[in-house]
Enzyme design. Structure first.
Site, PDB file in Angstrom:
ATOM      1  N   THR A  39       0.831  -1.204   0.000  1.00  0.00           N
ATOM      2  CA  THR A  39       0.000   0.000   0.000  1.00  0.00           C
ATOM      3  C   THR A  39       0.859   1.244   0.000  1.00  0.00           C
ATOM      4  OG1 THR A  39      -0.027   0.153   2.411  1.00  0.00           O
ATOM      5  CG2 THR A  39      -1.750  -1.184   1.398  1.00  0.00           C
ATOM      6  N   GLY A  40       0.327   2.333  -0.527  1.00  0.00           N
ATOM      7  CA  GLY A  40       0.873   3.678  -0.386  1.00  0.00           C
ATOM      8  C   GLY A  40       2.376   3.792  -0.462  1.00  0.00           C
ATOM      9  N   THR A  43       4.666   2.196   1.139  1.00  0.00           N
ATOM     10  CA  THR A  43       5.355   0.910   1.048  1.00  0.00           C
ATOM     11  C   THR A  43       5.459   0.475  -0.408  1.00  0.00           C
ATOM     12  OG1 THR A  43       4.413   0.319   3.198  1.00  0.00           O
ATOM     13  CG2 THR A  43       5.377  -1.458   1.895  1.00  0.00           C
ATOM     14  N   THR A  71      -7.440  -0.497   2.892  1.00  0.00           N
ATOM     15  CA  THR A  71      -7.394  -1.954   3.064  1.00  0.00           C
ATOM     16  C   THR A  71      -8.674  -2.523   3.657  1.00  0.00           C
ATOM     17  OG1 THR A  71      -6.379  -1.721   5.243  1.00  0.00           O
ATOM     18  CG2 THR A  71      -4.894  -1.932   3.356  1.00  0.00           C
ATOM     19  N   ARG A 113      17.005 -11.406  34.284  1.00  0.00           N
ATOM     20  CA  ARG A 113      17.445 -12.750  34.671  1.00  0.00           C
ATOM     21  C   ARG A 113      16.479 -13.400  35.658  1.00  0.00           C
ATOM     22  NH1 ARG A 113      23.072 -12.162  37.152  1.00  0.00           N
ATOM     23  NH2 ARG A 113      22.213 -10.126  37.735  1.00  0.00           N
ATOM     24  N   TYR A 114      15.973 -12.585  36.581  1.00  0.00           N
ATOM     25  CA  TYR A 114      14.966 -13.052  37.533  1.00  0.00           C
ATOM     26  C   TYR A 114      14.366 -11.836  38.210  1.00  0.00           C
ATOM     27  CZ  TYR A 114      19.056 -12.696  40.669  1.00  0.00           C
ATOM     28  OH  TYR A 114      20.160 -12.272  41.351  1.00  0.00           O
ATOM     29  N   LYS A 159      18.860   2.110  49.293  1.00  0.00           N
ATOM     30  CA  LYS A 159      19.081   0.683  49.504  1.00  0.00           C
ATOM     31  C   LYS A 159      17.720   0.043  49.767  1.00  0.00           C
ATOM     32  CE  LYS A 159      22.190  -2.634  49.928  1.00  0.00           C
ATOM     33  NZ  LYS A 159      23.166  -2.592  51.036  1.00  0.00           N
ATOM     34  N   HIS A 160      17.386  -0.964  49.011  1.00  0.00           N
ATOM     35  CA  HIS A 160      16.108  -1.657  49.143  1.00  0.00           C
ATOM     36  C   HIS A 160      14.931  -0.674  49.088  1.00  0.00           C
ATOM     37  CE1 HIS A 160      18.012  -5.499  49.729  1.00  0.00           C
ATOM     38  NE2 HIS A 160      18.716  -5.030  50.745  1.00  0.00           N
ATOM     39  N   ASN A 173       5.763   3.356  57.868  1.00  0.00           N
ATOM     40  CA  ASN A 173       5.837   4.630  58.572  1.00  0.00           C
ATOM     41  C   ASN A 173       7.227   5.235  58.412  1.00  0.00           C
ATOM     42  OD1 ASN A 173       3.209   4.865  59.853  1.00  0.00           O
ATOM     43  ND2 ASN A 173       3.790   3.081  61.090  1.00  0.00           N
ATOM     44  N   PHE A 186       0.573  11.854  60.461  1.00  0.00           N
ATOM     45  CA  PHE A 186       0.479  12.440  61.801  1.00  0.00           C
ATOM     46  C   PHE A 186       0.932  11.452  62.875  1.00  0.00           C
ATOM     47  CE2 PHE A 186      -4.072  11.021  61.107  1.00  0.00           C
ATOM     48  CZ  PHE A 186      -4.090   9.996  62.022  1.00  0.00           C
ATOM     49  N   ASP A 228       3.856   9.619  71.825  1.00  0.00           N
ATOM     50  CA  ASP A 228       5.066   8.833  72.098  1.00  0.00           C
ATOM     51  C   ASP A 228       6.112   8.939  70.987  1.00  0.00           C
ATOM     52  OD1 ASP A 228       3.502   7.426  70.326  1.00  0.00           O
ATOM     53  OD2 ASP A 228       3.463   5.560  71.471  1.00  0.00           O
ATOM     54  N   HIS A 238       3.582   3.059  50.342  1.00  0.00           N
ATOM     55  CA  HIS A 238       3.576   1.632  50.680  1.00  0.00           C
ATOM     56  C   HIS A 238       4.284   0.795  49.622  1.00  0.00           C
ATOM     57  CE1 HIS A 238       0.072   2.923  53.241  1.00  0.00           C
ATOM     58  NE2 HIS A 238       0.846   2.275  54.087  1.00  0.00           N
TER      59      HIS A 238
END
Length: 533
Positions: free
Chosen positions: A38-39, A41, A71, A221-222, A284-285, A427, A482, A487, A533
């Protein structure tokens, strides 16, 4: 021939990406496979001297409406959908003079690239392919008789199998190609659907249908653990600078954990305006273990590293400015998994190159912490979608709720600490002083435990450098949510903190404020929580 092989006699090629097109078509022609196209291509194949039929000669209709209709015709879809072993289908082909099409080669209008360059609305709409996905789905549905190719990278494997099979492909290969084709149209439609949703005047945060799509960037790899499989996909049309835009200049292949941690580090360092100061985040992590601002990247790195050098070993280092030689020389002194920055000087690149396993990523820019967008998290049988946390402390009104207001230096450190608390797993408690973290407590089930861990880290830092008093003494504290009770705040006061920043909003705010006043602390409320989270 048993029907475990598909013989190719005629191919329809209609591609927007012309890479490898002529060589592929020439190889098909050499095998006696008739070419239809087409066109653009068709023009390219014709110019290459290949015998090719224009699709308009099949349909009896010219391309019309700026190529929108070319098409969508029984002469095309009948040739793709006819089941070769079905006598009725074969009779219909014969009755209507429709020739079978055994190979479809289509790559779609570049919609994702168009939206990625912020093209006009009309330009984006014009780059929504209609005929291409229709043909792909038709060919993929009839994969027992038709091969469908949607990826230029498959050309070589197709030609190799045709050579080995004497002009045939296995049905197993056609089935694999069909699965890839359906995934491609699904990702394409997802990009369109999400873009259309973003353009809607009355947007909804919870549309009735939600589409996700991605293109494979890397097979890993994993996953988090060696027994888990994993892969990294890029979101079509996404332009947010970061792990998906970064170029890896050197180092080992990135792992699942590397990618996750590097994303966390780069999003955190983007909170710091490079025009204001150099900033370095060590992760880290998925949690920051050291963050600092400085006049230079070297200064910022040394101060960030001092917060928790033990955790920084094997960590991710993110920078908000172009990596320079001075900072690079210091960073490579300890084992580091990844360095990510907007750019790097040639001298810095050469220094990092001495550590052949160290990954160096250049993202090309910093993500905008105020920009919208969405994040996705999978659940069993579904997924959660939410808006990105685009709230920044620089845009918040800090309300003084204690008798004492923070000093100018405390205000600066409170804002600094709150930028980081946004990126620490809840937290979250962050101690900071003079533009550097001195203790971070992350991811505990109670806020008071995070407070105690952060204070312990600060005391450990003092012992490490031979200072008699905890580094928390004279520091400020940020809490991502908050304090439900006094404590957690009292733990900060006992450690020597002088000022606190937190969202406020607890039923016991009055008790917490009274405790702060009794301890001589200054405290401000932001009104914005930063759970992560």
């Amino acid at each position: 021939m048993s029907h475990d092989q598909v013989r190719l006699t005629r191919a329809l090629l209609s591609v927007s990406d012309k890479a490898g097109l002529v060589d592929f078509a020439r190889a098909l022609d050499a095998r006696g496979i008739a070419l239809v196209s087409t066109g653009g291509t068709h023009r390219e194949l014709k110019a290459a001297g290949l015998p090719v039929t224009e699709v308009a000669d099949l349909t009896g209709y010219p391309e019309m409406m700026d190529g929108r209709v070319k098409t969508l015709h029984p002469a095309v879809h009948g040739g793709l959908l006819a089941v070769r072993q079905n006598p009725e289908h074969q009779a219909a082909l014969a009755a209507h003079g429709i020739g079978a099409i055994d190979l479809l080669v289509v790559n779609l209008y570049p919609f994702e690239a168009t939206i990625a360059r912020d093209a006009s609305y009309d330009d984006c709409v014009e780059n929504i392919d209609v005929g291409g996905p229709a043909m792909i789905r038709a060919a993929a549905k009839n994969h027992a008789d038709v091969a469908v190719v949607v990826d230029v990278s498959d050309y070589g494997a197709i030609l190799d199998e045709l050579a080995a099979g004497g002009g045939t492909l296995s049905v197993a290969t056609c089935r694999r190609l069909a699965g890839k084709a359906f995934a491609r149209t699904a990702a394409y439609d997802a990009a369109i659907a999400n873009w259309m949703a973003a353009q809607a005047e009355a947007q909804t945060s919870a549309p009735a249908f939600r589409a996700l799509g991605g293109q494979l960037a890397q097979t890993l790899r994993y996953g988090e653990n060696p027994h888990q499989t994993a892969a990294f996909y890029r979101t079509p049309g996404a332009t947010r600078p970061g792990i998906a835009t970064a170029r890896q200049l050197q180092g080992k292949e990135l792992s699942y954990n590397n990618l996750n941690d590097t994303d966390a580090a780069y999003e955190c360092v983007a909170e710091f305006d490079p025009a204001r100061s150099a900033a370095v985040v060590i992760v880290k992590h998925a949690n920051p273990c050291g963050v600092a601002e400085g006049a230079t990247l070297l200064d910022a790195y040394e101060r960030a590293l001092a917060c928790d050098p033990t955790s920084a070993f094997g960590g991710i280092v993110a920078l908000n400015r172009t990596l320079d030689a001075e900072a690079a020389a210091k960073i490579v002194e300890i084992f580091t998994e990844v360095i990510i920055a907007p750019d790097a000087t040639p001298e810095a690149i050469a220094l990092v190159a001495a550590k052949k396993n160290l990954r160096l990523l250049l993202a090309g820019g910093l993500p905008d912490p105020r920009a919208g967008g969405e994040t996705v998290k999978t659940l069993s049988g579904g997924f959660l979608v939410q808006g990105r946390d685009a709230a920044t402390v620089d845009d918040m009104t800090l309300t003084v709720v204690t008798k004492r207001a923070p000093t100018e230096q405390e205000y600066a450190d409170l804002r600094f600490a709150y930028r980081i608390a946004k990126h620490v797993k809840s937290n979250a408690i962050v101690y900071a002083r003079n533009g550097a973290t001195v203790g971070i407590g992350a991811g505990q089930m109670s806020r008071v435990d995070s407070s105690r861990i952060a204070a312990w880290k600060a005391a450990e830092g003092a012992a490490r450098i031979g200072v008699p008093e905890s580094l928390a003494k004279g520091a400020v504290v940020a809490s991502d949510a908050f304090f439900p009770f006094a404590d957690g705040l009292l733990a900060a006061a006992e450690a020597g903190a002088t000022a606190v920043i937190q969202p406020g909003g607890s039923m016991r705010d009055a008790d917490v404020i009274a405790a702060a006043d009794a301890a001589g602390l200054a405290m401000v409320f932001t009104g914005h929580r930063h759970f992560r989270h």
